[in-house]
Design a protein around this motif. Structure first.
Motif, PDB file in Angstrom:
ATOM      1  N   LEU A 186       0.828  -1.209   0.000  1.00 55.44           N
ATOM      2  CA  LEU A 186       0.000   0.000   0.000  1.00 55.44           C
ATOM      3  C   LEU A 186       0.862   1.259   0.000  1.00 55.44           C
ATOM      4  O   LEU A 186       0.524   2.256  -0.653  1.00 55.44           O
ATOM      5  CB  LEU A 186      -0.927   0.017   1.217  1.00 55.44           C
ATOM      6  N   SER A 187       1.971   1.222   0.739  1.00 59.23           N
ATOM      7  CA  SER A 187       2.870   2.370   0.776  1.00 59.23           C
ATOM      8  C   SER A 187       3.473   2.639  -0.596  1.00 59.23           C
ATOM      9  O   SER A 187       3.559   3.793  -1.029  1.00 59.23           O
ATOM     10  CB  SER A 187       3.969   2.154   1.810  1.00 59.23           C
ATOM     11  N   LEU A 188       3.877   1.583  -1.282  1.00 62.78           N
ATOM     12  CA  LEU A 188       4.396   1.747  -2.640  1.00 62.78           C
ATOM     13  C   LEU A 188       3.318   2.291  -3.578  1.00 62.78           C
ATOM     14  O   LEU A 188       3.578   3.168  -4.407  1.00 62.78           O
ATOM     15  CB  LEU A 188       4.931   0.416  -3.176  1.00 62.78           C
ATOM     16  N   ALA A 189       2.097   1.778  -3.430  1.00 60.38           N
ATOM     17  CA  ALA A 189       0.983   2.272  -4.252  1.00 60.38           C
ATOM     18  C   ALA A 189       0.733   3.751  -3.975  1.00 60.38           C
ATOM     19  O   ALA A 189       0.458   4.523  -4.901  1.00 60.38           O
ATOM     20  CB  ALA A 189      -0.274   1.451  -3.976  1.00 60.38           C
ATOM     21  N   GLU A 190       0.833   4.138  -2.717  1.00 63.61           N
ATOM     22  CA  GLU A 190       0.658   5.547  -2.339  1.00 63.61           C
ATOM     23  C   GLU A 190       1.704   6.414  -3.032  1.00 63.61           C
ATOM     24  O   GLU A 190       1.391   7.472  -3.579  1.00 63.61           O
ATOM     25  CB  GLU A 190       0.758   5.685  -0.814  1.00 63.61           C
ATOM     26  N   LEU A 191       2.952   5.969  -3.031  1.00 64.51           N
ATOM     27  CA  LEU A 191       4.015   6.717  -3.706  1.00 64.51           C
ATOM     28  C   LEU A 191       3.806   6.785  -5.214  1.00 64.51           C
ATOM     29  O   LEU A 191       4.190   7.760  -5.850  1.00 64.51           O
ATOM     30  CB  LEU A 191       5.377   6.091  -3.417  1.00 64.51           C
ATOM     31  N   ARG A 192       3.173   5.762  -5.779  1.00 64.13           N
ATOM     32  CA  ARG A 192       2.910   5.721  -7.219  1.00 64.13           C
ATOM     33  C   ARG A 192       1.642   6.476  -7.601  1.00 64.13           C
ATOM     34  O   ARG A 192       1.308   6.595  -8.765  1.00 64.13           O
ATOM     35  CB  ARG A 192       2.785   4.267  -7.706  1.00 64.13           C
ATOM     36  N   GLY A 193       0.887   6.962  -6.603  1.00 66.28           N
ATOM     37  CA  GLY A 193      -0.322   7.724  -6.886  1.00 66.28           C
ATOM     38  C   GLY A 193      -1.527   6.872  -7.227  1.00 66.28           C
ATOM     39  O   GLY A 193      -2.479   7.347  -7.855  1.00 66.28           O
ATOM     40  N   VAL A 194      -1.511   5.598  -6.834  1.00 71.85           N
ATOM     41  CA  VAL A 194      -2.630   4.698  -7.092  1.00 71.85           C
ATOM     42  C   VAL A 194      -3.805   5.108  -6.207  1.00 71.85           C
ATOM     43  O   VAL A 194      -3.627   5.396  -5.023  1.00 71.85           O
ATOM     44  CB  VAL A 194      -2.232   3.231  -6.800  1.00 71.85           C
ATOM     45  N   SER A 195      -5.006   5.138  -6.755  1.00 72.03           N
ATOM     46  CA  SER A 195      -6.177   5.506  -5.961  1.00 72.03           C
ATOM     47  C   SER A 195      -6.602   4.338  -5.077  1.00 72.03           C
ATOM     48  O   SER A 195      -6.423   3.181  -5.440  1.00 72.03           O
ATOM     49  CB  SER A 195      -7.335   5.942  -6.854  1.00 72.03           C
ATOM     50  N   PHE A 196      -7.151   4.674  -3.929  1.00 69.10           N
ATOM     51  CA  PHE A 196      -7.587   3.677  -2.953  1.00 69.10           C
ATOM     52  C   PHE A 196      -9.104   3.741  -2.831  1.00 69.10           C
ATOM     53  O   PHE A 196      -9.679   4.832  -2.843  1.00 69.10           O
ATOM     54  CB  PHE A 196      -6.988   3.982  -1.573  1.00 69.10           C
ATOM     55  N   PRO A 197      -9.752   2.590  -2.669  1.00 68.36           N
ATOM     56  CA  PRO A 197     -11.207   2.607  -2.489  1.00 68.36           C
ATOM     57  C   PRO A 197     -11.579   3.066  -1.088  1.00 68.36           C
ATOM     58  O   PRO A 197     -10.770   2.994  -0.158  1.00 68.36           O
ATOM     59  CB  PRO A 197     -11.602   1.135  -2.684  1.00 68.36           C
ATOM     60  N   LYS A 198     -12.790   3.553  -0.938  1.00 66.93           N
ATOM     61  CA  LYS A 198     -13.320   3.868   0.392  1.00 66.93           C
ATOM     62  C   LYS A 198     -13.679   2.554   1.070  1.00 66.93           C
ATOM     63  O   LYS A 198     -14.211   1.654   0.451  1.00 66.93           O
ATOM     64  CB  LYS A 198     -14.569   4.756   0.300  1.00 66.93           C
ATOM     65  N   LEU A 199     -13.361   2.472   2.355  1.00 70.50           N
ATOM     66  CA  LEU A 199     -13.632   1.263   3.129  1.00 70.50           C
ATOM     67  C   LEU A 199     -14.702   1.541   4.169  1.00 70.50           C
ATOM     68  O   LEU A 199     -14.795   2.660   4.676  1.00 70.50           O
ATOM     69  CB  LEU A 199     -12.354   0.782   3.826  1.00 70.50           C
ATOM     70  N   LYS A 200     -15.488   0.522   4.497  1.00 67.51           N
ATOM     71  CA  LYS A 200     -16.519   0.661   5.526  1.00 67.51           C
ATOM     72  C   LYS A 200     -16.052   0.126   6.871  1.00 67.51           C
ATOM     73  O   LYS A 200     -16.853  -0.059   7.774  1.00 67.51           O
ATOM     74  CB  LYS A 200     -17.789  -0.058   5.086  1.00 67.51           C
ATOM     75  N   ALA A 201     -14.751  -0.072   7.012  1.00 73.06           N
ATOM     76  CA  ALA A 201     -14.193  -0.627   8.243  1.00 73.06           C
ATOM     77  C   ALA A 201     -14.475   0.288   9.429  1.00 73.06           C
ATOM     78  O   ALA A 201     -14.281   1.497   9.348  1.00 73.06           O
ATOM     79  CB  ALA A 201     -12.693  -0.833   8.099  1.00 73.06           C
ATOM     80  N   LYS A 202     -14.952  -0.316  10.504  1.00 69.09           N
ATOM     81  CA  LYS A 202     -15.168   0.405  11.759  1.00 69.09           C
ATOM     82  C   LYS A 202     -14.058   0.085  12.754  1.00 69.09           C
ATOM     83  O   LYS A 202     -13.790   0.859  13.657  1.00 69.09           O
ATOM     84  CB  LYS A 202     -16.525   0.045  12.346  1.00 69.09           C
ATOM     85  N   ALA A 203     -13.421  -1.076  12.586  1.00 65.22           N
ATOM     86  CA  ALA A 203     -12.314  -1.498  13.445  1.00 65.22           C
ATOM     87  C   ALA A 203     -11.179  -1.971  12.546  1.00 65.22           C
ATOM     88  O   ALA A 203     -11.369  -2.810  11.667  1.00 65.22           O
ATOM     89  CB  ALA A 203     -12.751  -2.607  14.384  1.00 65.22           C
ATOM     90  N   LEU A 204     -10.012  -1.412  12.767  1.00 64.22           N
ATOM     91  CA  LEU A 204      -8.848  -1.729  11.954  1.00 64.22           C
ATOM     92  C   LEU A 204      -7.700  -2.131  12.872  1.00 64.22           C
ATOM     93  O   LEU A 204      -7.388  -1.424  13.829  1.00 64.22           O
ATOM     94  CB  LEU A 204      -8.455  -0.502  11.125  1.00 64.22           C
ATOM     95  N   THR A 205      -7.077  -3.277  12.573  1.00 66.31           N
ATOM     96  CA  THR A 205      -5.907  -3.733  13.314  1.00 66.31           C
ATOM     97  C   THR A 205      -4.733  -3.790  12.355  1.00 66.31           C
ATOM     98  O   THR A 205      -4.840  -4.370  11.268  1.00 66.31           O
ATOM     99  CB  THR A 205      -6.137  -5.129  13.934  1.00 66.31           C
ATOM    100  N   LEU A 206      -3.628  -3.186  12.761  1.00 67.27           N
ATOM    101  CA  LEU A 206      -2.414  -3.196  11.958  1.00 67.27           C
ATOM    102  C   LEU A 206      -1.357  -3.992  12.698  1.00 67.27           C
ATOM    103  O   LEU A 206      -0.915  -3.601  13.777  1.00 67.27           O
ATOM    104  CB  LEU A 206      -1.930  -1.766  11.706  1.00 67.27           C
ATOM    105  N   GLU A 207      -0.971  -5.129  12.138  1.00 64.74           N
ATOM    106  CA  GLU A 207       0.056  -5.986  12.735  1.00 64.74           C
ATOM    107  C   GLU A 207       1.321  -5.818  11.909  1.00 64.74           C
ATOM    108  O   GLU A 207       1.486  -6.438  10.865  1.00 64.74           O
ATOM    109  CB  GLU A 207      -0.400  -7.442  12.750  1.00 64.74           C
ATOM    110  N   THR A 208       2.208  -4.944  12.382  1.00 62.58           N
ATOM    111  CA  THR A 208       3.365  -4.572  11.583  1.00 62.58           C
ATOM    112  C   THR A 208       4.462  -3.979  12.443  1.00 62.58           C
ATOM    113  O   THR A 208       4.208  -3.558  13.566  1.00 62.58           O
ATOM    114  CB  THR A 208       2.948  -3.547  10.511  1.00 62.58           C
TER     115      THR A 208
END
Length: 146
Positions: free
Chosen positions: A21-43
């Motif tokens: 996703l970070s690489l896509a962000e740098l490349r200017g790729v568009s991201f869809p809107k998400l309906k997530a209410k709870a997000l967990t990032l394991e990183t």
């Protein structure tokens, strides 16, 4: 792949997905809107995932809870960060184009408390509906427990 998760209310993302996703962000790729209410990032928190981490809450207008759970070590078959650097260099891209130079040298296991505070501040700036952040950083900050 992210488009297939648009209607999911609970979403967990790992380090490799956040790197992509970070690489896509740098490349200017568009991201869809998400309906997530709870997000967990394991990183691990590093410059290789921060652009992706910031984009997901920005594109989750209903997000109420964000859990950041830094992993002690990458999972099986991680994307080597040196390969990401090679990719960026070969395409004339630069991490500094997308986020604060304060995180320029952030590497796993070398995070200072000032950087954690700045990172959380960046996350808060990207969200408008967030009610709770759970940051599990025990033993993650060099020489301290938070």
């Amino acid at each position: 792949m992210l488009e297939k998760c648009q209607n999911v209310e609970k979403l967990t993302l790992g380090a490799d997905f956040l790197k992509v996703l970070s690489l896509a962000e740098l490349r200017g790729v568009s991201f869809p809107k998400l309906k997530a209410k709870a997000l967990t990032l394991e990183t691990v928190i590093s410059r290789y995932v921060i652009p992706g981490i910031l984009r997901v809450p920005q594109n989750s207008p209903d997000l109420k809870k964000l859990t950041i759970h830094p992993m002690a070590s990458p999972r099986k078959y991680p994307i080597p960060e040196k390969h990401i650097d090679i990719y960026l260099n070969s395409h004339g891209l630069n991490w500094d184009q997308s986020w604060s130079s304060e995180f320029k040298n952030t590497a796993r296991g070398n995070v200072e408390s000032k950087q954690v505070a700045s990172f959380i501040q960046l996350v808060l700036k990207t969200t408008s509906t967030l009610e709770l952040i759970v940051a599990r950083l025990k033993g993650y900050i060099k020489g301290r427990r938070l």
